[in-house]
Scaffold this motif. Structure first.
Motif, mmCIF file in Angstrom:
data_model
loop_
_atom_site.group_PDB
_atom_site.id
_atom_site.type_symbol
_atom_site.label_atom_id
_atom_site.label_comp_id
_atom_site.label_asym_id
_atom_site.label_seq_id
_atom_site.Cartn_x
_atom_site.Cartn_y
_atom_site.Cartn_z
ATOM 1 N N THR A 103 -3.021 -14.630 2.589
ATOM 2 C CA THR A 103 -1.563 -14.218 2.629
ATOM 3 C C THR A 103 -1.326 -13.651 1.282
ATOM 4 O O THR A 103 -1.911 -14.022 0.384
ATOM 5 C CB THR A 103 -0.701 -15.591 2.810
ATOM 6 N N PRO A 104 -0.545 -12.320 1.451
ATOM 7 C CA PRO A 104 -0.071 -12.036 2.815
ATOM 8 C C PRO A 104 -1.057 -11.024 3.627
ATOM 9 O O PRO A 104 -2.192 -10.595 2.942
ATOM 10 C CB PRO A 104 1.108 -11.146 2.067
ATOM 11 N N ALA A 105 -0.713 -10.670 4.677
ATOM 12 C CA ALA A 105 -1.563 -9.804 5.658
ATOM 13 C C ALA A 105 -1.742 -8.337 4.920
ATOM 14 O O ALA A 105 -2.999 -7.833 4.980
ATOM 15 C CB ALA A 105 -1.143 -9.622 7.080
ATOM 16 N N GLY A 106 -0.708 -7.704 4.280
ATOM 17 C CA GLY A 106 -0.952 -6.635 3.606
ATOM 18 C C GLY A 106 -1.919 -6.481 2.527
ATOM 19 O O GLY A 106 -2.228 -5.389 1.951
ATOM 20 N N LEU A 107 -2.498 -7.727 2.113
ATOM 21 C CA LEU A 107 -3.239 -7.654 0.923
ATOM 22 C C LEU A 107 -4.754 -6.750 1.449
ATOM 23 O O LEU A 107 -5.159 -6.547 0.267
ATOM 24 C CB LEU A 107 -3.640 -8.959 0.527
ATOM 25 N N ARG A 108 -4.857 -6.464 2.635
ATOM 26 C CA ARG A 108 -6.049 -5.796 2.977
ATOM 27 C C ARG A 108 -6.022 -4.361 2.271
ATOM 28 O O ARG A 108 -7.006 -3.775 1.862
ATOM 29 C CB ARG A 108 -6.068 -5.751 4.224
ATOM 30 N N HIS A 109 -4.795 -3.699 1.667
ATOM 31 C CA HIS A 109 -4.735 -2.543 0.948
ATOM 32 C C HIS A 109 -5.009 -2.814 -0.304
ATOM 33 O O HIS A 109 -5.108 -1.712 -1.015
ATOM 34 C CB HIS A 109 -3.386 -2.078 1.225
ATOM 35 N N ILE A 110 -4.961 -3.915 -1.065
ATOM 36 C CA ILE A 110 -5.000 -4.008 -2.326
ATOM 37 C C ILE A 110 -6.383 -4.587 -2.758
ATOM 38 O O ILE A 110 -6.730 -5.536 -2.395
ATOM 39 C CB ILE A 110 -3.710 -4.927 -3.105
ATOM 40 N N ARG A 111 -7.093 -3.848 -3.740
ATOM 41 C CA ARG A 111 -8.184 -4.135 -4.140
ATOM 42 C C ARG A 111 -8.285 -5.346 -5.417
ATOM 43 O O ARG A 111 -8.043 -5.252 -6.336
ATOM 44 C CB ARG A 111 -9.023 -3.293 -4.719
ATOM 45 N N THR A 112 -7.959 -6.464 -4.729
ATOM 46 C CA THR A 112 -7.829 -7.728 -5.583
ATOM 47 C C THR A 112 -8.427 -9.124 -5.128
ATOM 48 O O THR A 112 -8.916 -8.892 -3.963
ATOM 49 C CB THR A 112 -6.233 -8.136 -5.857
ATOM 50 N N SER B 145 4.278 -5.173 -9.113
ATOM 51 C CA SER B 145 4.324 -6.005 -8.111
ATOM 52 C C SER B 145 3.441 -5.613 -7.052
ATOM 53 O O SER B 145 3.450 -4.700 -6.480
ATOM 54 C CB SER B 145 5.907 -6.231 -7.951
ATOM 55 N N VAL B 146 2.533 -6.628 -6.447
ATOM 56 C CA VAL B 146 1.620 -6.483 -5.507
ATOM 57 C C VAL B 146 2.512 -6.580 -4.288
ATOM 58 O O VAL B 146 2.145 -5.890 -3.519
ATOM 59 C CB VAL B 146 0.761 -7.579 -5.414
ATOM 60 N N GLU B 147 3.386 -7.362 -4.174
ATOM 61 C CA GLU B 147 4.240 -7.325 -2.891
ATOM 62 C C GLU B 147 5.062 -6.131 -2.730
ATOM 63 O O GLU B 147 5.300 -5.654 -1.693
ATOM 64 C CB GLU B 147 5.251 -8.584 -2.867
ATOM 65 N N ARG B 148 5.746 -5.356 -3.918
ATOM 66 C CA ARG B 148 6.256 -4.222 -3.754
ATOM 67 C C ARG B 148 5.274 -3.321 -3.375
ATOM 68 O O ARG B 148 5.647 -1.979 -2.568
ATOM 69 C CB ARG B 148 6.855 -3.990 -5.033
ATOM 70 N N GLU B 149 4.184 -3.291 -3.794
ATOM 71 C CA GLU B 149 3.066 -2.224 -3.507
ATOM 72 C C GLU B 149 2.826 -2.346 -1.936
ATOM 73 O O GLU B 149 2.610 -1.253 -1.180
ATOM 74 C CB GLU B 149 1.950 -2.290 -4.201
ATOM 75 N N ILE B 150 2.503 -3.562 -1.354
ATOM 76 C CA ILE B 150 2.149 -3.765 0.043
ATOM 77 C C ILE B 150 3.218 -3.126 0.955
ATOM 78 O O ILE B 150 3.087 -2.403 1.883
ATOM 79 C CB ILE B 150 1.983 -4.995 0.243
ATOM 80 N N ALA B 151 4.485 -3.191 0.378
ATOM 81 C CA ALA B 151 5.723 -2.811 1.265
ATOM 82 C C ALA B 151 5.497 -1.174 1.462
ATOM 83 O O ALA B 151 6.382 -0.607 2.502
ATOM 84 C CB ALA B 151 7.014 -3.303 0.428
ATOM 85 N N THR B 152 5.067 -0.474 0.570
ATOM 86 C CA THR B 152 4.828 0.943 0.699
ATOM 87 C C THR B 152 3.645 1.326 1.691
ATOM 88 O O THR B 152 3.571 2.423 1.838
ATOM 89 C CB THR B 152 4.635 1.442 -0.581
ATOM 90 N N LYS B 153 2.805 0.224 1.962
ATOM 91 C CA LYS B 153 1.513 0.902 2.796
ATOM 92 C C LYS B 153 2.054 0.884 4.367
ATOM 93 O O LYS B 153 2.864 0.059 4.793
ATOM 94 C CB LYS B 153 0.525 -0.185 2.457
ATOM 95 N N SER B 154 1.377 1.755 5.019
ATOM 96 C CA SER B 154 1.417 1.767 6.294
ATOM 97 C C SER B 154 0.188 1.646 7.192
ATOM 98 O O SER B 154 -0.902 1.406 6.442
ATOM 99 C CB SER B 154 2.179 3.129 6.882
#
Length: 816
Positions: free
Chosen positions: A150-159, A130-139
């Protein structure tokens, strides 16, 4: 780059796949999957959204795909040691071979290889996390937050941002093995690495090839390119290098300006042959102008006006990229006179087939690296290493592609930050200013690097410096004159409108009353957070050009509303491109946003989601012709006639200029011979035709208007080919009258043709046929003219054309 080694066996693992969804994310390895898990049929390459839609789900029924874990599985048998090659896993994946974790991937743009030593039967499981669960671990706090993705945390995921762009795209974020998975069994000769460097200097072509092999090379080896060959020299026990020159090579040139010549490349090592694919030789440079603000591309020292559209993938659900998926769209681009496709940062890196087709068709590629809008966490060492590998792999696999001319750091990153008021020091990034340009210099020194799209000015989104995203005409509702006044240098994005599909497509997707469909209203293109939709933008130009009340027209005459909307977009786009292609223009490129809609609706695409042309496509096809006739209203200076010749041969012929009253009564007519140099433009004033003063533009208002239409026509001396341009000094009209419009169907050896004639000038003529597509549409007809238009069957079982021809200012007539 397509490489094939003699004796090597390649098998695509594209059969017998199934998937199972783990909503809670509790299955951490194959042994943890419960026996009662529901396994369903999957397609590979493909995505979870594709599998669910194949089962009958609609876009509105899809679960939140980024919130899920999903497992894919298959089995295979190998008869010899080899490699399992996984060309793309979206977006976070754990790969298990025979129950053991073989690799983890956190970048959908990486390719992976798993060595398989033991022959026999194997089980392959892939867990997509899950991309959403991975984003939740990022700070870590971003310096800015974009609204578009969307979502804003997508900046951490290379997709990719595809599927995560509310407002103009379906909610289908890619999850799954989106690229090929193949089993490679090696022969006696195994190729580990290839480095191919085509080069042009002072119009002389050369080629350098370096090969890294798995074993010691002791057999004689030769490099072959076209009719030329050279001997490989040993650089080490396992690497060989060869260089050859091709003094008489024909250079690769965009199809609008020449021929895209390609050469086969191969290596012969002993009795084994390695097919190294095809390449072309060309020189690309940018002229920045005397003030350093221009962006004028030159290929083989030929100045180009680059025109085309932004690519949005052949299928937003599956992300399919094979030749059969891309070819219809790229052929449509070529047929429309487009010579550049931009792959923007909100999308992805396309397939090898895509770049090979662009090479073959003579379409330049502007490729953004897959970064858009976000403040990326480059301070994270793992993230930085991931993106460096991503860029290196892409540059390596496309290094023989002559069409790949511009490499750009990303889309609207600098614009996004600067529009939020951040100082330049806050939005500059070493990713775009240091890391990516360094990799481009190393792997593709023959390409042009651009730091971001847009960039070049301060602020970076101003359009009179460098490359820009120009929406003065379009989103910002400026008149067409702004296209000139803005002093655009190169628009890598431009002219966004809600482009309405043709009636046949609307009936298919929204029923017989599309304007009454809630789904139609929901699918109108929009920017998230904006107070307007692009439907509002289109309606602005309906009022501006035709003086109508769009809201009242929707209720009283929906068909006329649709026709005026389509005509308004077509007329505005053609006029804006005309301003940029006229003689004396400072503009050197216009890439329209975008090529094909991502789903049915009034989207930005000039092709609908079925790949069929909209009115905007036909307007661009006229505006982008290599041999173009353009009229510009210069007010008290009169009407200017511009004839542009992009081709490599001199063009000679005759231009006539004719004025009509009431759309058919002759007032003035004159002609003169012209000759246009290759890649040149000739500009003539109306007074040069008349031999004295005549108020062609009606700028002086001496008495009642003498005419309401001016038609320019060029006829080539060599082939008799004709092009026309129209000027309406009193404005365009949607007032209905009897104009004597007629249509006749004829058949020849190539199929059906519709022959259109009219007594009075017909404005924005459209052909509506359920079974056939017209090669030209939304065109004007001059009085007394006859126009033959090819009709192309939508499907092989189409019988005979049967439809309606409508003119915006005249009657609707049936044919067939």
């Amino acid at each position: 780059m397509r490489v094939s080694v003699e004796g090597e066996k390649r098998l695509r693992l594209d059969a017998s796949w199934s998937f199972a969804i783990d909503e809670a994310g509790e299955w951490t390895e194959p042994s943890a999957i419960p026996a009662a898990a529901r396994w369903r049929v999957a397609r590979v390459p493909g995505t979870l959204a594709q599998a669910l839609i194949a089962e009958g789900a609609s876009f509105d029924d899809l679960p939140p795909l980024d919130a899920l874990d999903v497992w894919y599985k298959t089995s295979f048998v190998n008869s010899a040691p080899g490699d399992l090659r996984l060309h793309g896993l979206a977006s976070l994946a754990d790969v298990f071979l025979d129950g053991r974790l073989a690799l983890r991937s956190d970048n959908m743009f990486h390719a992976h290889t798993i060595e398989i030593q033991a022959p026999g039967a194997h089980e392959l499981h892939i867990r997509f996390r899950s991309v959403e669960r991975e984003i939740a671990t990022k700070s870590g706090r971003a310096r800015w937050r974009p609204r578009m993705i969307t979502p804003a945390g997508l900046r951490h995921i290379r997709t990719t941002a595809l599927g995560r762009l509310p407002g103009f795209a379906p909610p289908t974020p890619p999850v799954g093995p989106w690229r090929d998975i193949e089993l490679i069994e090696h022969g006696a000769l195994r190729l580990l690495e290839v480095d191919i460097r085509p080069n042009v200097r002072e119009r002389r072509a050369s080629l350098r090839v370096a090969l890294e092999l798995s074993d010691i090379v002791d057999a004689p080896a030769r490099l072959l390119c076209g009719e030329v060959e050279a001997r490989f020299e040993r650089a080490s026990d396992t690497s060989i290098v060869a260089e050859l020159s091709l003094p008489d090579a024909r250079l690769w040139t965009p199809h609008t300006h020449g021929e895209p010549h390609l050469y086969d490349v191969a290596a012969q090592i002993g009795d084994r042959r390695i097919d190294l694919g095809r390449t072309g030789f060309r020189d690309v440079s940018v002229d920045r102008g005397a003030d350093g603000s221009d962006f004028a591309l030159r290929v083989n020292d030929i100045p180009l006006f680059c025109r085309g559209a932004c690519w949005t993938t052949a299928d937003p659900v599956s992300l399919a990229g094979r030749a059969e998926d891309c070819a219809p769209l790229l052929h449509a681009m070529r047929e429309a006179g487009m010579n550049m496709v931009r792959v923007p940062g909100v999308t992805l890196y396309e397939s090898d087939d895509f770049y090979a087709l662009c090479d073959e068709l003579g379409i330049l590629v502007w490729q953004d690296f897959a970064f858009a809008n976000f403040d990326y966490p480059l301070q994270d060492a793992a993230f930085r290493a991931s993106v460096e590998r991503e860029a290196t792999e892409f540059l390596a696999r496309t290094q023989t592609s002559p069409s790949l001319a511009i490499l750009c750091g990303g889309s609207e990153v600098y614009q996004q930050a600067s529009m939020l008021g951040l100082a330049e020091a806050k939005w500059r990034s070493p990713l775009f200013d240091e890391t990516l340009p360094k990799l481009v210099r190393e792997r593709r020194p023959d390409a042009i690097y651009v730091e971001n799209s847009p960039s070049g000015g301060l602020p970076p989104f101003h359009v009179d410096k460098g490359v820009s995203h120009y929406y003065g005409v379009g989103a910002y509702r400026r008149g067409v004159e702004d296209a000139r006044r803005a002093d655009v240098r190169f628009a890598s994005e431009c002219l966004g409108f809600a482009n309405i599909a043709e009636d046949a497509s609307l009936r298919r997707d929204f029923g017989d009353e599309p304007l009454a469909s809630p789904l139609f209203a929901a699918r109108v293109a929009r920017d998230m957070g904006a107070t307007q939709t692009f439907g509002d933008v289109t309606e602005h130009y309906m009022r501006l050009l035709y003086g109508c009340d769009p809201a009242a027209l929707r209720e009283s005459d929906p068909q006329l509303y649709l026709d005026i909307a389509r005509a308004s977009v077509a007329e505005t786009m053609e006029a804006a491109i005309g301003e940029w292609r006229r003689g004396g223009s400072t503009t050197h490129g216009a890439i329209v946003w975008f090529l094909e809609d991502l789903w049915p609706g009034a989207g930005w695409g000039v092709l609908d989601s079925h790949g069929e042309p909209k009115s905007a496509y036909h307007a661009l096809k006229r505006a982008f012709r290599p041999l173009s006739l353009i009229l510009t209203d210069e007010g008290v200076n009169g009407l200017f006639v511009h004839l542009r010749n992009d081709g490599p041969e001199r063009v000679e012929g005759e231009i006539s200029l004719a004025c009509f009253r009431e759309g058919h009564v002759p007032v003035m007519k004159a002609s003169r011979d012209v000759s246009i140099a290759p890649h040149g433009v000739t500009t003539l004033r109306d007074a040069e035709f008349w031999g004295g003063f005549f108020d062609t533009t009606l700028a002086y208002n001496f008495g009642p208007p003498s005419h309401d239409l001016t038609v320019a026509r060029f006829v080539g001396a060599r082939d008799g080919a004709a092009v026309e341009a129209f000027h309406f000094p009193l404005g365009r009209s949607a007032k209905k009258s009897q104009i004597g419009l007629r249509a006749k169907i004829e058949r020849d050896e190539n199929g059906f043709v519709i022959v259109l004639t009219t007594d009075v000038a017909a404005q924005s003529v459209t052909i509506d046929d359920e079974a056939f597509l017209p090669a030209e549409n939304w065109l004007h007809l001059s009085p007394g003219a006859s126009r033959r238009i090819r009709l192309v069957a939508r499907s092989p079982d189409a019988r005979r054309p049967n439809g309606i021809v409508r003119a915006l200012n005249g009657e609707a007539i049936r044919y067939g």
